[in-house]
Design a protein around this motif. Sequence first.
Motif, short mmCIF file in Angstrom:
data_model
loop_
_atom_site.label_atom_id
_atom_site.label_comp_id
_atom_site.label_asym_id
_atom_site.label_seq_id
_atom_site.Cartn_x
_atom_site.Cartn_y
_atom_site.Cartn_z
N ARG A 1 -45.84 -110.53 93.95
CA ARG A 1 -45.11 -111.29 94.89
C ARG A 1 -43.85 -111.84 94.01
NH1 ARG A 1 -47.69 -116.48 95.64
NH2 ARG A 1 -46.50 -116.89 97.13
N ARG A 2 -43.88 -111.99 92.77
CA ARG A 2 -42.87 -112.50 92.13
C ARG A 2 -41.66 -111.53 92.04
NH1 ARG A 2 -39.67 -112.34 87.47
NH2 ARG A 2 -40.23 -110.18 87.47
N GLN A 3 -42.05 -110.07 92.10
CA GLN A 3 -41.28 -109.06 92.22
C GLN A 3 -40.45 -108.88 93.66
OE1 GLN A 3 -43.32 -105.90 89.99
NE2 GLN A 3 -41.14 -105.46 89.83
N SER B 1 -36.00 -109.26 78.21
CA SER B 1 -35.68 -108.56 79.43
C SER B 1 -35.91 -106.88 79.32
CB SER B 1 -34.33 -108.98 79.97
OG SER B 1 -34.41 -108.59 81.41
N HIS B 2 -35.33 -106.53 78.33
CA HIS B 2 -35.50 -105.12 78.21
C HIS B 2 -35.97 -104.86 77.01
CE1 HIS B 2 -31.90 -105.89 80.79
NE2 HIS B 2 -32.38 -104.78 81.55
N GLY B 3 -36.71 -105.41 76.47
CA GLY B 3 -37.71 -105.09 75.20
C GLY B 3 -38.95 -104.36 75.87
N ALA C 1 -32.86 -115.17 77.74
CA ALA C 1 -32.75 -116.32 78.73
C ALA C 1 -32.81 -115.83 79.84
CB ALA C 1 -30.98 -116.69 78.37
N SER C 2 -32.70 -114.54 79.99
CA SER C 2 -33.31 -113.72 81.25
C SER C 2 -34.55 -114.25 82.19
CB SER C 2 -33.27 -112.29 81.25
OG SER C 2 -33.84 -111.67 82.42
N ALA C 3 -34.12 -114.34 83.65
CA ALA C 3 -35.44 -114.86 84.22
C ALA C 3 -36.60 -113.67 84.36
CB ALA C 3 -35.17 -114.88 85.62
N ARG C 4 -36.30 -112.58 83.79
CA ARG C 4 -37.54 -111.45 83.51
C ARG C 4 -38.50 -112.17 82.94
NH1 ARG C 4 -39.74 -107.95 85.34
NH2 ARG C 4 -41.08 -106.54 84.01
N GLU D 1 -23.78 -107.45 84.42
CA GLU D 1 -24.96 -106.92 84.16
C GLU D 1 -25.90 -106.83 85.53
OE1 GLU D 1 -27.43 -106.96 80.98
OE2 GLU D 1 -25.29 -106.25 80.68
N ARG D 2 -26.33 -105.50 85.65
CA ARG D 2 -27.37 -105.25 86.99
C ARG D 2 -28.21 -106.56 87.28
NH1 ARG D 2 -31.27 -100.59 86.27
NH2 ARG D 2 -32.16 -102.16 85.01
N SER D 3 -28.05 -106.82 88.55
CA SER D 3 -28.84 -108.32 88.74
C SER D 3 -29.14 -108.44 90.16
CB SER D 3 -27.83 -109.54 88.34
OG SER D 3 -26.78 -109.32 89.49
C1 EPS Z 1 -35.31 -110.23 86.61
C2 EPS Z 1 -34.66 -110.93 86.84
C3 EPS Z 1 -33.27 -110.91 86.28
C4 EPS Z 1 -32.72 -109.53 86.80
C5 EPS Z 1 -33.60 -108.75 85.60
C6 EPS Z 1 -34.96 -108.74 86.05
O1 EPS Z 1 -32.55 -111.29 85.30
P1 EPS Z 1 -31.49 -112.28 84.88
O2 EPS Z 1 -31.84 -113.72 84.68
O3 EPS Z 1 -30.99 -111.67 83.43
O4 EPS Z 1 -30.43 -111.95 85.69
O5 EPS Z 1 -31.69 -109.16 86.48
O6 EPS Z 1 -33.27 -107.26 85.58
C7 EPS Z 1 -32.52 -107.02 84.66
C8 EPS Z 1 -32.29 -107.43 83.79
C9 EPS Z 1 -32.10 -105.44 85.00
O7 EPS Z 1 -32.00 -104.57 84.34
O8 EPS Z 1 -31.89 -105.54 86.23
C10 EPS Z 1 -36.87 -110.36 86.94
O9 EPS Z 1 -37.12 -111.26 87.57
O10 EPS Z 1 -37.70 -109.70 86.34
#
Ligand code: EPS
Length: 402
Positions: free
Chosen positions: A50-52, A21-23, A143-146, A350-352
């Motif tokens: 659109r996804r954003q 996600s933050h790579g 695991a992040s949805a990023r 975590e910021r979300s």
């Molecule tokens: C993101 C989905 C989310 C956000 C992420 C970007 O991921 P997660 O599943 O970890 O909650 O929170 O953004 C961050 C990790 C952040 O730094 O704000 C996405 O869909 O791009």
Amino acid sequence: MPRCVSVKVRDMLRFQTAGESHGQGLVAILQGLPAGLRVDFDYVNRELKRRQGGYGRGGRMKIESDTAQFLSGVRHGQTIGSPIAVLIVNRDWENWKDSMAVDDTPESRAAHKALSRPRPGHADLPGCLKYNFRDARYVLERASARETTARVAVGSLAKLFLKDLSVEVASHVVALGEVSLANDHVPFEAVMALRDREDLMLACVDPVVEARMKTVVDRATENRDTVGGTFEVIVRGLPPGLGSCAQWDERLDGQLAQAVMSIQAVKAVEIGSGIASAAAMGSGVHDEIGYDRMHERFTRKTNRAGGLEGGITNGEDLVVRGYLKPISSLRRPLESVDFESKETVKAAYERSDICVLPAGGVVGESMVALTLAKSFLEKFGGDSMEETRRNFDGYVDQVRRF
Ligand code: EPS
């Protein structure tokens, strides 16, 4: 003696993603698309945008401006049959260079702050137990949805492939929190029209219901909470006969369920009216069969099966729903246990986002499109689009003459 091979050697269309996600960025490799598919780069980037979008997204989306960089597999705007590699750079990497550094340096060590209070619902605890980490960041980054940004990049190529064969994929939000569409048989055109919106908002076709949904997101924001709901993906233009009833793993409904279930935060998948059907009688569930002589095709008065019978498409619209739990990073954290002290603590924050439902629909479209494109290629083959289209047209003609 020849060996009897009863399993497929490999999938006709395969993709994998990599990246944190933050790579530095997200990467996807897609292999198996025929040569000669025109790649509309603006379309791919619009899909990423659109996804954003959507109401209830967090601060990260103001930082990122997801754009696909094609590294291979495309020449002069067309696929060439070789693996397609796509990179989407994380702009936020600038702020995480030390903390997420690949190298082990004094700066990266100084920036290392362990996240030791796992969030209930996230991969933090099971992931740390699995990999033997005391810092959940090692797990949550992947695991992040990023990661879904990489899926959408290759998913939009699958959509372009399907579009070339006159198949359209669209999504909308049918329920958010306790608010849902009263009439959930929405015209396909209304769902397609959502694509023209500058911002998806809550991707609901009914403005009155959407306004109520917005109130639910606002309330969740005020309460420092999160909210989930249901998105629906609809596909129009599929031929009957994709998928198979011959083996459990060839059933298209099972493949679609896995594809949609694999999206972060999805906890249930439904095809057609699957959930209501379980509580109804058979006579009120199955879609009676008719025949339209003029257009030489079988018809159905209803589509409760969601376009699939016996794991095979039946020529009706494909309808798949994903049920998203509210995301697990809460500004008002739930109870957890610290990895080191084993004391009860509040989970880390975590910021979300507050709500990711419209984005979930866009990712759902991609996963459904990738699954269907694979099915198309398994049935029709083809190393070039000309070959695939010729095989496809021949089959469509055979079905018409049935
Ligand atoms: C993101 C989905 C989310 C956000 C992420 C970007 O991921 P997660 O599943 O970890 O909650 O929170 O953004 C961050 C990790 C952040 O730094 O704000 C996405 O869909 O791009």
